[in-house]
Design a protein around this motif. Structure first.
Motif, short mmCIF file in Angstrom:
data_model
loop_
_atom_site.label_atom_id
_atom_site.label_comp_id
_atom_site.label_asym_id
_atom_site.label_seq_id
_atom_site.Cartn_x
_atom_site.Cartn_y
_atom_site.Cartn_z
N TYR A 157 0.88 -1.16 0.00
CA TYR A 157 0.00 0.00 0.00
C TYR A 157 0.92 1.22 0.00
O TYR A 157 1.79 1.33 0.87
N SER A 158 0.75 2.10 -0.94
CA SER A 158 1.70 3.21 -1.08
C SER A 158 0.95 4.53 -1.10
O SER A 158 0.03 4.71 -1.89
N GLN A 159 1.35 5.40 -0.23
CA GLN A 159 0.69 6.71 -0.18
C GLN A 159 1.74 7.80 -0.21
O GLN A 159 2.80 7.69 0.39
N ASN A 160 1.40 8.87 -0.87
CA ASN A 160 2.36 9.93 -1.11
C ASN A 160 1.61 11.25 -0.98
O ASN A 160 0.54 11.41 -1.56
N THR A 161 2.11 12.14 -0.16
CA THR A 161 1.47 13.46 -0.08
C THR A 161 2.53 14.53 -0.11
O THR A 161 3.70 14.29 0.15
N SER A 162 2.09 15.73 -0.42
CA SER A 162 3.02 16.85 -0.41
C SER A 162 2.23 18.11 -0.15
O SER A 162 1.01 18.11 -0.22
N VAL A 163 2.94 19.13 0.19
CA VAL A 163 2.31 20.45 0.20
C VAL A 163 2.99 21.23 -0.91
O VAL A 163 3.98 21.89 -0.69
N ALA A 164 2.46 21.10 -2.10
CA ALA A 164 3.05 21.79 -3.25
C ALA A 164 2.65 23.26 -3.18
O ALA A 164 3.06 23.97 -2.30
N GLY A 165 1.76 23.68 -4.05
CA GLY A 165 1.30 25.06 -4.01
C GLY A 165 2.44 26.03 -4.20
O GLY A 165 3.33 25.83 -5.00
N VAL A 166 2.41 27.10 -3.41
CA VAL A 166 3.40 28.15 -3.57
C VAL A 166 4.80 27.65 -3.28
O VAL A 166 5.78 28.15 -3.80
N ALA A 167 4.90 26.60 -2.44
CA ALA A 167 6.20 26.11 -2.04
C ALA A 167 7.04 25.69 -3.23
O ALA A 167 8.25 25.62 -3.14
N GLN A 168 6.39 25.44 -4.37
CA GLN A 168 7.18 24.95 -5.49
C GLN A 168 8.14 25.98 -6.05
O GLN A 168 9.11 25.64 -6.69
N ARG A 169 7.87 27.26 -5.83
CA ARG A 169 8.77 28.27 -6.39
C ARG A 169 10.01 28.40 -5.52
O ARG A 169 10.11 29.31 -4.73
N THR A 170 10.89 27.46 -5.67
CA THR A 170 12.22 27.45 -5.05
C THR A 170 12.21 27.38 -3.52
O THR A 170 13.25 27.34 -2.91
N GLY A 171 11.05 27.37 -2.89
CA GLY A 171 11.01 27.31 -1.43
C GLY A 171 11.27 25.90 -0.93
O GLY A 171 11.20 24.93 -1.67
N ALA A 172 11.57 25.78 0.36
CA ALA A 172 11.79 24.47 0.97
C ALA A 172 10.47 23.71 1.02
O ALA A 172 9.45 24.26 1.42
N THR A 173 10.47 22.47 0.57
CA THR A 173 9.25 21.69 0.46
C THR A 173 9.48 20.28 1.01
O THR A 173 10.56 19.72 0.84
N VAL A 174 8.46 19.73 1.67
CA VAL A 174 8.57 18.37 2.20
C VAL A 174 7.58 17.46 1.47
O VAL A 174 6.40 17.79 1.35
N TYR A 175 8.07 16.35 0.97
CA TYR A 175 7.23 15.31 0.38
C TYR A 175 7.28 14.12 1.32
O TYR A 175 8.30 13.88 1.97
N TYR A 176 6.18 13.38 1.40
CA TYR A 176 6.15 12.31 2.39
C TYR A 176 5.51 11.06 1.80
O TYR A 176 4.45 11.12 1.16
N VAL A 177 6.16 9.93 2.01
CA VAL A 177 5.70 8.65 1.45
C VAL A 177 5.58 7.63 2.59
O VAL A 177 6.44 7.57 3.46
#
Lengths: 722, 553
Positions: free
Chosen positions: B43-63
């Motif tokens: 079972y594989s789940q993946n989430t992120s908080v993309a949005g504005v964070a994608q413009r070069t800001g620090a971003t966390v992805y989680y699996v």
């Protein structure tokens, strides 16, 4: 063209009964809409539901086959008003936008819609932009549901549960003649998972059918006396009908009933986090087999009194896990329990954080406090996050000097056409010798409030940059104010709320409209002034024409923002002209993120086909760079950074340009316009040169070789190469 | 029911957090991991908080990956309930695309010493405030590396960015390789590679970067440097910012190694480090200067000679000799002489148009540009300079009298202003452009008669007078005075501000001599001078003691 193409994923939308469907939450919602026989869909893009709009845009063929109408609404208000189609016709309609900013804009239409009620199911899918990664003020959609009396679904973060909520939402709406809000939290929208699909359903009535058989019901229109009757009807008919439906369908869940004499009530959207906290404390497992009864509110409004009372009956204490503030549900539960004379102790924000995102750590701490107080036996393990920070086993024990981990806020992309605009504005201020009040707007341009530009004092909402400077209008002042607006905000409402208002009230402001050809910050969706041809939409309507149309006389469109010197001169003129009324500068250049997506494959193809292609990038001469970084301070481009000084005599790092440079030219233009330094150069790599190129190159090579040999001979007298 | 906690008994998902900056492909990496997991029946789940964070800001992805049980579990849920947040202290694998992000993962409690395998790329992507500093604003990467070690059970660290670039791919592919190579996930290498193939974009390059990352995971992570020994005697150039250790930039490391090698040659065969026409100067360096300062002095001789002529090198040596004579540690590290050798040379070879033109036309420079642009051998490359000569820069280069006359001419200023208002672009690879720069470089013999040359020589001697005077009682202060040359940088307005700051610092020196904390105080003021461009911080640091005499050097 949207930032991300869903052409590939859209094929999944054709999945039929029994097929396993994998994808992001947003894609699953789209599929659920089609399975529910939706007749029309609208909305306004914005994180985290931008992709929902983009998927629908890419899915237009499927929508057409099914007879589903879809539009990219001009604003959330437009989208909400669109639901009027469900008032008299049995059409299922869905709209979507970012909450709470979208709900704010849509509230007028939503209130009118809720007052009259609906015949066909009306679903408002809101993407809750709350917590980490959010770009807006932190508020709750819950208030909007309560104030207009719309039902609020908050399904647990699981793809199947979300899909079920879409279908149940339509039915609930129809059963209670009330529009329903489906709340999807930020992380749920980007959640990847799997569910079992059903066949898509053609709406039993399409919008065409409705148009051809016009109907109206006078008692649904919001005008006295009907509006007074609506309020009565909401309480006497629609609410009980909704409660009845929720109970009958079992939308809310009770887990682990009778396992203990305490319990936990949780919003559906926070359920997974709660279960994780329970796992960490040792009182539940990965499959939700809890040892403490849990009531999952997949519907958070209305609260079903009987279900609450049933759940609390015989319990000593109950913990409510309600994210965000104010604590609407907690207040509601207290009223229900008090009225019923229940002795249960209700805990909530006394043990959990009053404000802020309910992360796994936050919920674990609050739950631990609750269980330790009432049922310490079920707490069988203590995760390290509960340890004090000065304990070496704590995950938060200081292991890194805080000074070396710097904040990294989002900023303008490499090559962004907005960067030179703000460089030019700073240079114009330098030239006029005056600093100005800058009223900012929502969009990528808001990043200008940070380093290195530090421009912008307030932001009052999407398209409200001009209006935000309305009061700062004085004939006695020695300067004017500056307002900023993006093309997205301009078409959303800025043309009327800002430009029209400034003309009417004879505002003296300089209004900068950043026209990058897309609603860029929300993911590059087309707007009225987009330059690309669109099959679905009418584009290429110039902003300047619209501005002149509402009565602005002083308008300048600058079609290349990378010409910083020229743009600076326009700003200086706009700041100093004696002409009355708003001075509008439309600064145009295509969003680089979208441009690169468009141009890169084209260029690769041309090179492959043997066509002459010139690829540009910038560079900095480490020899002439003195390491003062003035160039970085006027630009802030991610590709313009620093590196160790290769000169053994110098110690400060020099500026350098990374491979990610797209050759937009801002560095060079800044070096010129700000009289920086002679270190910048542009490299033009020529692919597939013509015979003329080659001949010229040979001639140049010969001449340059001749001249350099003397230079190198002289240097060799002094230098050695080791 | 009173089952023991299944979590603490190990019935839990594999948790993976990815810390990256928007646009680096963290989302793609998360998708690949999910694809591998799904294919293996997890079972594989993946989430992120993309949005504005994608413009070069620090971003966390989680699996989260949860093994599919053999038989359908009896429970309220048919699928495992997976979390959307990484929980501090409960993350099995953290992947950080850059060293500061690795530090952030430790700071946020995602990477912990009891549990986490931290896969970190050691390259630095400098944050905005590191880049904005007028001087050197970089944080101590050694501290970040120490944190990565201290905050993980197992550290896999390498420059995955470089590995990816060498394979003409992106960092996410190299990090994916490292994840596979770490052996932390119960999947075969081929399964990872299949996920890349299935994504269908730039597959070959991605697989090459993947392989490089896979191999790198098997190599030991770089070890942090120990605390620097306080003043190692005779160890060549003394680091300017004491306490800052940056072991992980390979370019810097190579440069330091090169300097060490040079230093040895300088001690044994100083003549080998200069060309045939500078042998007398090399002999003078060998005969009359502290051994530890030789390498720097030879650098200075070459620099001044190329800039002007060997006579100018003689003048350079004479100037440094004044400080060498008062160096209290001449037999040891000779820090005062070394720093004087550095800063006198840098000032004497100030950046004027003649010098810039010469730098632009050097053969090695054009070759460097080609390398940087990754031009294929023989590929046609054009180089265009963005120049913006100011009236002052032109008049400064002219013979004193002519220069002074033109500097006062409003007509000249108008004409130059008109021509250069929007700057000029010179094609150095073209016949006209190159010839123009070549001619400008040929103005060198005229330089000593120029307006600026005279002004600079007077200022240099005044500065050295101060340093020599201070050295009599306070060698530390003398060295700090010498180092104040650092604030004289940039061109145009930046340089002008630098001169103002320098003037303020020198005025301050006069009030400091005799004080026991004089050197430390001057360091504080100089740091303030380098904190911003317009001298605001310096004026604040100076306090009300100084009535600001805005003076240009």
């Amino acid at each position: 063209m949207a930032e991300r193409s869903f052409a590939h994923e859209v094929l999944k939308l054709r999945a039929g009964e029994g097929t396993s469907f994998s994808g992001e939450g947003i894609l699953a919602v789209t599929k659920a809409l089609l399975q529910s026989g939706v007749a029309y869909v609208g909305g306004y893009q914005g994180a985290p539901i931008s992709h929902l709009m983009d998927v629908l845009g890419d899915a237009h063929e499927i929508l057409e086959e099914l007879g589903v109408y879809f539009e990219n609404s001009a604003s959330e208000a437009t989208a909400a008003a669109m639901l009027a189609a469900s008032v008299s016709y049995p059409l299922r309609g869905a709209i979507t936008f970012k909450s709470t900013v979208g709900t704010n804009v849509a509230s007028d239409a939503l209130a009118n819609l809720s007052s009259g009620g609906v015949t066909g199911g009306a679903l408002v899918i809101v993407g809750e932009d709350y917590g980490e990664g959010s770009s807006i003020m932190q508020e709750r959609s819950h208030a909007f549901a309560m104030k207009s009396q719309m039902w609020l679904l908050d399904p647990r973060p699981n793809i199947s549960a979300i899909v079920d909520a879409v279908e149940a939402g339509f039915e609930l709406s129809e059963a209670s003649s009330t529009p329903v809000m489906l709340q999807l939290r930020l992380r749920s929208c980007h959640l990847y998972g799997t569910f079992t699909a059903k066949d898509n359903k053609r709406p039993p009535m399409t919008v065409t059918d409705a148009i051809e058989n016009p109907q109206r019901q006078l008692d649904r229109i919001v005008l006295p006396p009907a509006s007074f009757l609506h309020e009565k009807e909401k309480i006497e008919d629609r609410w009980p009908a909704a409660v009845e439906f929720i109970k009958r369908r079992g939308l809310n869940e009770v887990l682990g009933a009778d396992t203990a004499d305490i319990g936990i009530i949780v919003q559906g959207g926070v359920y997974n986090t709660l279960n994780r906290a329970m796992e960490l404390l040792g009182c539940s497992d990965a499959f939700g087999n809890t040892e403490v009864p849990v009531y999952v509110m997949n519907v958070t409004y209305p609260v079903v009194d009987e279900e609450i009372l049933d759940f609390c009956a015989g319990k000593r204490a109950v913990l409510l896990v309600e994210e965000g503030q104010p604590d609407y549900i907690e207040q509601n539960l207290n009223a229900i329990l008090r009225r019923a004379g229940s002795p249960v102790a209700l805990h909530g924000k006394d043990l959990l954080p009053v404000a802020g995102e309910y992360t796994a750590a936050a919920v674990t701490r609050g739950l631990d406090a609750f269980l330790q107080k009432y049922l310490p036996d079920v707490v069988r393990s203590s995760p390290s996050l509960l340890m004090p920070e000065d304990d070496a086993r704590s995950p938060f024990a200081p292991r890194v000097d805080a000074a070396v981990v710097r904040p990294r806020p989002p900023g303008l992309c490499t090559g962004c056409p907005e960067r030179p605009i703000f460089s030019a504005l700073k240079l114009a201020e330098k030239e006029t010798g005056k600093q100005h009040h800058v009223s900012a707007d929502i969009g990528c341009h808001l990043f200008a409030i940070n380093e290195p530009f530090n421009l912008g004092a307030t932001t009052m909402g999407y398209g409200l940059g001009s209006a935000g400077a309305a009061a700062l209008n004085s004939k006695d002042a020695d300067r004017r104010t500056i307002a900023v607006m993006g093309d997205g905000g301009f078409w959303h409402n800025g043309l009327t709320s800002g430009v029209g208002n400034a003309v009417f009230n004879q505002n003296d402001q300089l209004l900068l409209v950043v026209d990058n050809a897309y609603s860029a910050a929300t993911g590059g969706q087309d707007v009225l002034s987009s330059q690309a041809d669109s099959v679905l939409r009418s584009t290429k309507h110039p902003i300047e024409k619209a501005v002149r149309g509402v009565g602005v006389n002083w308008v300048k469109t600058v079609s290349n923002t990378y010409k910083i010197g020229a743009l600076r001169d326009v700003f200086v003129k706009a700041l100093t002209t004696k002409e009355a009324g708003p001075k509008v500068v439309v600064a145009q250049s295509e969003c680089q993120l979208n441009r690169q997506r468009r141009v890169k494959p084209q260029r690769a193809k041309a090179i492959k086909e043997g066509k002459r292609v010139v690829k540009e990038r910038f560079g900095v001469d480490a020899d002439t760079c003195t390491g003062d970084h003035a160039c970085i301070r006027v630009s802030g481009c991610p590709s313009l950074t620093i590196k160790a000084n290769p000169d053994p005599m110098r110690t400060d790092p020099v500026a350098t340009v990374l491979d990610s440079c797209v050759g937009c030219g801002v560095c060079g233009a800044n070096a010129h316009a700000a009289s920086l330094c002679p270190s910048f150069y542009r490299t033009d790599l020529v692919y597939n040169p013509t015979w003329r190129d080659r001949l010229l190159s040979r001639m140049r090579g010969g001449w340059i070789g001749l001249l350099t040999s003397g230079v190198e001979r002289r240097a060799a007298r002094y230098e050695v190469s080791l | 029911m009173s089952a023991p906690s299944s979590w603490s008994a190990g019935r839990r998902p594999i948790t993976i957090a990815i810390l990256a900056m928007g646009g680096e492909g963290g989302g793609v990496l998360a998708d690949w991991i999910v694809a591998v997991g799904e294919q293996a029946g997890y079972y594989s789940q993946n989430t992120s908080v993309a949005g504005v964070a994608q413009r070069t800001g620090a971003t966390v992805y989680y699996v989260e990956l949860y093994p599919r049980p053999d038989d359908q579990p009896a429970g309220v849920r048919t699928e495992p309930v997976l979390s959307l947040f990484p929980t501090p202290g409960e993350v099995d694998v953290v992947i950080a695309s850059e060293l500061m992000e690795a530090g952030r993962s430790v700071q946020r409690g995602f990477s912990t010493p009891d549990r986490t395998t931290l896969i970190a790329s050691t390259n630095r992507v400098y944050s905005m405030d590191e880049r904005l500093a007028v001087g050197d604003g970089r944080v101590d990467s050694n501290g970040l590396l120490e944190a990565a070690h201290a905050g993980s059970r197992r550290l896999i660290a390498a420059d995955f960015m470089k590995l990816a670039e060498d394979a003409r791919s992106v960092i996410s592919a190299a990090l994916f390789g490292a994840l596979a190579g770490s052996g932390e996930l119960p999947f075969e290498r081929a399964a990872f590679e299949d996920a890349i193939r299935a994504s269908g974009k730039g597959v070959d390059a991605s697989l090459a970067a993947f392989a490089a990352g896979y191999d790198a995971a098997g190599r030991p992570a770089p070890v942090p440097l120990p605390e620097p020994a306080p003043a190692a005697p005779g160890s060549g150039p003394v680091p300017i910012t004491i306490g800052r250790r940056r072991p992980v930039d390979p370019a810097e490391e190579a440069a330091a190694e090169e300097e060490r090698r040079r230093d040895e040659i300088a001690r044994s065969h100083p003549g080998h480090l200069v060309g045939p026409h500078l042998q007398p100067q090399a002999a003078r360096v060998a005969g009359a200067f502290p051994v530890a300062a030789r390498s720097m002095l030879l650098h200075g001789c070459v620099r001044t000679a190329v800039y002007q002529d060997p006579a100018y090198s003689d003048r350079y040596l004479a100037r440094v000799a004044r400080l060498a004579a008062v160096d209290p540690d001449a037999e040891g590290a000779a820090a005062l002489t070394t720093e004087a050798a550095r800063h006198v040379a840098l000032w004497m070879t100030y950046q004027d148009t003649i010098h810039v033109a010469q730098q632009k036309i050097r053969r090695r420079r054009i070759e460097g540009v080609r390398t940087e642009a990754k031009a294929a051998p023989g590929q046609l490359v054009n180089v265009r300079e963005y120049l913006h000569p100011q009236v002052e820069e032109i008049t400064d280069t002219l013979p004193t009298r002519l220069g002074r006359w033109l500097a006062g001419s409003s007509l000249f200023a108008k004409v130059v202003g008109k021509v250069t208002r929007n700057g000029i672009v010179v094609n150095t690879t073209g016949i006209i452009g190159f010839t123009l720069l070549w001619i400008m470089a040929r103005f060198r013999p005229l330089r000593p008669r120029s307006l600026r040359f005279g002004r600079e020589q007077v200022a240099i001697d005044a500065w050295l007078d101060r340093a020599v005077a201070a050295a009599a009682t306070d060698a530390e202060l003398a060295r700090e005075i010498v180092e104040c040359q650092r604030v004289l940088k940039g061109y145009g307005a930046t340089h002008h501000h630098g001169q103002e700051s320098f003037g303020l610092l020198m005025d301050a020196v006069d009030g400091l001599s005799g004080r026991t904390d004089a050197a430390a105080e001057l360091v504080r003021l100089r740091t303030a001078a380098l904190a911003d461009e317009d001298g605001t911080a310096l004026r604040a640091a100076l306090g009300p003691r100084v009535v600001v005499p805005a003076r240009a050097g």
